[in-house]
Write an enzyme that holds these catalytic residues in place. Structure first.
Site, PDB file in Angstrom:
ATOM      1  CB  THR A 147       9.840  -9.585 -13.092  1.00 33.46           C
ATOM      2  OG1 THR A 147      10.785  -9.292 -14.121  1.00 33.46           O
ATOM      3  CG2 THR A 147       9.359 -11.015 -13.223  1.00 33.46           C
ATOM      4  CB  CYS A 151       9.104   5.576  18.459  1.00 36.21           C
ATOM      5  SG  CYS A 151       9.673   7.200  18.950  1.00 36.21           S
ATOM      6  CB  ALA A 174      -0.960  -0.001   1.191  1.00 38.54           C
ATOM      7  CB  THR A 175       4.249   2.077   1.262  1.00 40.56           C
ATOM      8  OG1 THR A 175       3.947   1.789   2.633  1.00 40.56           O
ATOM      9  CG2 THR A 175       5.209   3.250   1.177  1.00 40.56           C
ATOM     10  CG  HIS A 229       1.484  -6.625   5.419  1.00 37.02           C
ATOM     11  ND1 HIS A 229       1.609  -6.246   6.729  1.00 37.02           N
ATOM     12  CD2 HIS A 229       1.758  -5.526   4.694  1.00 37.02           C
ATOM     13  CE1 HIS A 229       1.953  -4.977   6.788  1.00 37.02           C
ATOM     14  NE2 HIS A 229       2.048  -4.507   5.558  1.00 37.02           N
ATOM     15  CB  SER A 289      -1.588  -3.503   2.267  1.00 37.01           C
ATOM     16  OG  SER A 289      -0.491  -4.213   2.795  1.00 37.01           O
TER      17      SER A 289
HETATM   18  C1  LIG Z   1      -0.162  -0.747   6.619  1.00 41.78           C
HETATM   19  C2  LIG Z   1      -0.731   0.437   5.999  1.00 41.78           C
HETATM   20  C3  LIG Z   1      -0.137   1.020   4.878  1.00 41.78           C
HETATM   21  C4  LIG Z   1       1.165   0.524   4.300  1.00 41.78           C
HETATM   22  O1  LIG Z   1       0.986  -0.719   3.652  1.00 41.78           O
HETATM   23  P1  LIG Z   1       2.276  -1.571   3.238  1.00 41.78           P
HETATM   24  O2  LIG Z   1       1.686  -2.658   2.378  1.00 41.78           O
HETATM   25  O3  LIG Z   1       2.849  -2.085   4.514  1.00 41.78           O
HETATM   26  O4  LIG Z   1       3.189  -0.697   2.488  1.00 41.78           O
HETATM   27  C5  LIG Z   1      -0.736   2.124   4.327  1.00 41.78           C
HETATM   28  N1  LIG Z   1      -1.871   2.621   4.839  1.00 41.78           N
HETATM   29  C6  LIG Z   1      -2.478   2.093   5.911  1.00 41.78           C
HETATM   30  C7  LIG Z   1      -3.740   2.703   6.416  1.00 41.78           C
HETATM   31  C8  LIG Z   1      -1.922   0.989   6.536  1.00 41.78           C
HETATM   32  O5  LIG Z   1      -2.511   0.486   7.606  1.00 41.78           O
END
Ligand SMILES: *Cc1c(COP(=O)(O)O)cnc(C)c1O
Length: 391
Positions: free
Chosen positions: A243, A328, A75-76, A205, A203
């Site tokens: 790819t 953090c 998603a990034t 994961h 995303s």
């Molecule tokens: C985890 C997350 C992302 C980033 O997704 P990745 O696949 O880890 O790059 C972006 N937006 C939201 C709201 C997320 O929770």
């Protein structure tokens, strides 16, 4: 060593074993290891078929055309491609973009980058429920606005935007609408036939698929154009070269298919676990729930505790794997910008806990969490007031 209870599904989910098995079939000599772009032999054709099946499975979950799905590394990358790609393509039309101050860093940092390139940003402040209203959005749109980017489900507080209503505003104004749906996809229904969303980031994961896999939905009707951010070979209709990672894509496809098969029953089960947790905490006082109480992804529960030091609280809860309300665990505990963004006072934000539940969370896990939280908060408060009396 006994592992802590995993209550951090919003950070990442374990891969569903069925997904892992499917991925393993795409790697070795006896599996589908071919390059999906190889057109001259069966190894390539088989890999391409796997990729296209996955594309259909992801499209089915969103109710869109498979040709509207562009594979990315997560998603990034999808957020980067959507925001920078649209801004660059439509820069001649205008240079104003609207987003909110509680978006994921992948959105905020892409917007910050665009500010260095001559774009102007408006960062809307949501209500205490974590939501931007259609009226607020309407007010922010100017004649030179080209893009609005708002998230589906917030990753820290779980609040879920009404994308049908927000999309009606952007469409009426002729402005593109990007949605970061990394936390919403597979958990709440998405309907791109009904919603006027033009770009939507996914995303794998966060939905029991592998890390390093994602996609961007790019609407074809009316057509949305993007400037590619990665060049080299013209894969994915020129929008994202490289790819294709067959195993990652196969895993994401199956993960999304499984999610769509169980979406309402999983949601109901998570609502049950959420209510069980909140009910168990009801005899403790001085805490509050951050975000919207019902318009949400029920698995994300963000709690703030009055009169407790956040760092001590997290340290005393080492049997629970979860996130704090702080950016953090460094020396200076900076309160979460999301909690700050919805108006939570710093003292309460620094003691916030984000518990996120998922497919493998059991009732016993929730009960253990509630007991541990109640004990820790009560003990820390007792110790705190004893210190005050001795001072
Ligand atoms: C985890 C997350 C992302 C980033 O997704 P990745 O696949 O880890 O790059 C972006 N937006 C939201 C709201 C997320 O929770």
């Amino acid at each position: 060593m006994q592992l802590p209870v995993y209550l951090d599904y919003a950070a990442t989910t374990p891969v569903d074993p069925r997904v892992a098995a499917r991925m393993a079939e795409c790697l070795t000599l006896d599996g589908h290891f071919g390059n999906p772009a190889s057109r001259s032999h069966i190894f390539g054709w088989q890999a391409e078929e796997i990729v296209e099946t996955a594309r259909r499975d992801v499209a089915d979950l969103l109710r869109c055309d498979p040709r509207e799905i562009v594979w990315t590394s997560g998603a990034t990358e999808a957020n980067n491609l959507a925001i920078k790609g649209a801004a660059q393509f439509y820069a001649d039309k205008g240079r104003h973009i609207v987003t909110s101050c509680i978006e994921h860093k992948a959105v905020l940092d892409s917007c910050k980058f665009l500010e260095t390139q001559g774009f102007e940003l408006t960062y809307l402040k949501p209500g205490t429920d974590g939501l931007v209203t259609p009226a607020q959005l309407l007010e922010a749109i100017r004649p030179d606005t080209i893009l609005v980017s708002l998230m589906h489900v917030n990753n820290e507080i779980g609040s879920a935007h009404d994308l049908e209503a927000l999309g009606a505003v952007t469409r009426a104004k002729g402005v593109l609408f990007h949605v970061d749906a990394a936390q919403g996809a597979g958990k709440l229904p998405i309907d791109l036939q009904l919603w006027n969303v033009d770009l939507l980031s996914l995303s794998a994961h966060k939905v029991y698929g592998p890390k390093g896999a994602g996609a961007l939905y790019v609407r074809r009707e009316p057509r949305v154009n993007l400037v590619a951010q990665i060049h080299g070979g013209g894969h994915e209709r020129g929008m994202r070269s490289g790819t294709l990672a067959t195993h990652q894509i196969a895993g994401m496809g199956l993960a999304f298919k499984l999610a769509s098969e169980h979406i309402s029953e999983e949601k109901q089960r998570l609502i049950g676990l959420r209510e069980r947790l909140l009910e168990a905490l009801s005899d403790l006082d001085g805490w509050q729930l951050h975000g919207h109480a019902t318009q949400n992804a029920p698995g994300i529960i963000n709690l703030g505790f009055a009169d407790v030091d956040g760092e001590s609280l997290l340290l005393s809860l080492r049997g629970l794997a979860m996130s704090s309300g702080s950016a953090c665990m460094s020396a200076t505990l900076e309160p979460s910008y999301v909690l700050r963004g919805i108006g939570v006072a710093d003292e309460l934000a620094q003691s916030a806990l984000r518990l996120s539940l998922g497919r493998y969370t059991a009732e016993a896990d929730v009960d253990a969490a509630a007991t541990a939280i109640k004990n820790s908060v009560s003990q820390l408060r007792l110790a705190g007031s004893a210190r005050l009396q001795n001072a």
